[in-house]
Design an enzyme around this catalytic site. Structure first.
Site, mmCIF file in Angstrom:
data_model
loop_
_atom_site.group_PDB
_atom_site.id
_atom_site.type_symbol
_atom_site.label_atom_id
_atom_site.label_comp_id
_atom_site.label_asym_id
_atom_site.label_seq_id
_atom_site.Cartn_x
_atom_site.Cartn_y
_atom_site.Cartn_z
ATOM 1 N N ARG A 178 0.841 -1.199 0.000
ATOM 2 C CA ARG A 178 0.000 0.000 0.000
ATOM 3 C C ARG A 178 0.878 1.251 0.000
ATOM 4 O O ARG A 178 0.552 2.240 -0.657
ATOM 5 C CB ARG A 178 -0.935 0.003 1.217
ATOM 6 N N CYS A 234 -1.308 6.456 8.608
ATOM 7 C CA CYS A 234 -1.651 5.156 8.027
ATOM 8 C C CYS A 234 -2.742 5.414 6.991
ATOM 9 O O CYS A 234 -2.684 6.390 6.258
ATOM 10 C CB CYS A 234 -2.072 4.171 9.101
#
Length: 279
Positions: A178, A234
């Site tokens: 990611r 995040c």
């Protein structure tokens, strides 16, 4: 003192008047599942806290997928749950501490230091045969007085201002694919904030639910942090709290959370995005 308590310690203290226990179990893909599991059984006297209902506010155009509630709303919630400045708070989940870490961070941000995360998670606690119940706890309201630590929270504007400075380190807590932009299962844009390094949140676990020792965490962070201030993000400001808790355990003090995180960052089309390419 450590940020962690053992399942054995929790079992011994489970009915103490000076402790408030929070069950933070939550599954992003199935938002109701945590509460359903809680209703079946939970640590005796534990109060359920829902990531999206209690620890996040309403999603809007900006702010990310799990924007922080206001200080006033959070204070009212903790007051209803019986938390005051004298209470010891223990948080647990079954998601390797990721949801419990969000509650830990919020209480630290609000100035409450007496908060801990239980090692091992709920499944381990239950398997040990410790005190569990399906009974809903009785509310015992208290008065929670916040003493907000503004330095613990960063905005998009803060990140834009700090991201190119030599004395600032931006940390991306998501899994590596990611971070690189190779794989993005949740947000509509992949990649990372320019100059950010990748330290996946799960790298702080020796095995699921069990955090690495203080010595191992110190070794992990020794050297590259130096005198830099660290800003962690995040996907939506949840799992980044794991990194911040681990840094705190390692004794690193100058750390903050970009609460909106990647899902907030990409809501502004003008923000720069970096992707890693592989040959």
């Amino acid at each position: 003192m450590s940020n962690f308590v053992s399942p054995e310690w929790v079992n011994q203290k489970v009915n103490s008047a000076d402790i408030v226990i929070f069950d933070c179990r939550f599954t992003l893909a199935e938002p109701q599942k945590g509460y359903e599991l809680y209703k079946n059984d939970h640590i005796e006297s534990a109060i359920y806290v829902d990531l999206e209902q209690h620890l996040s506010s309403t999603v809007s155009a900006h702010g990310g997928r799990h924007p922080l509630p206001s200080v006033n709303i959070l204070s009212q919630f903790f007051s209803r749950c019986g938390v005051d400045q004298e209470k010891i708070v223990v948080a647990y989940d079954d998601q390797s501490g990721s949801m419990a870490a969000r509650l830990w961070w919020i209480l630290k941000y609000l100035g409450h230091d007496n908060v801990y995360v239980m090692q091992g998670g709920y499944t381990h606690y239950k398997e040990k045969g410790y005190a569990i119940s399906s009974k809903m706890p009785t509310e015992k309201p208290a008065h929670f007085t916040p003493k907000v630590r503004v330095e613990m929270l960063k905005s998009r504007e803060d990140v834009l201002r700090e991201m190119n400075k030599e004395d600032t380190l931006i940390v991306d807590a998501r899994e590596y694919k990611r971070y690189t932009g190779e794989f993005e299962p949740i947000d509509h844009v992949g990649g990372h904030i320019p100059n950010a390094i990748n330290i996946p949140w799960e790298s702080h676990m020796q095995k699921p639910g069990w955090w690495k020792s203080q010595k191992d965490l110190q070794t992990k962070y020794n050297g590259w942090t130096g005198n830099k201030q660290v800003i962690v993000y995040c996907g939506s400001g949840v799992t980044a709290c794991v990194n911040i808790l681990a840094m705190d355990e390692a004794g690193f003090t100058d750390k903050s959370l970009y609460a909106g995180s990647w899902s907030d960052w990409i809501s502004y089309v003008e923000n720069p995005i970096m992707k890693e390419t592989t040959d």
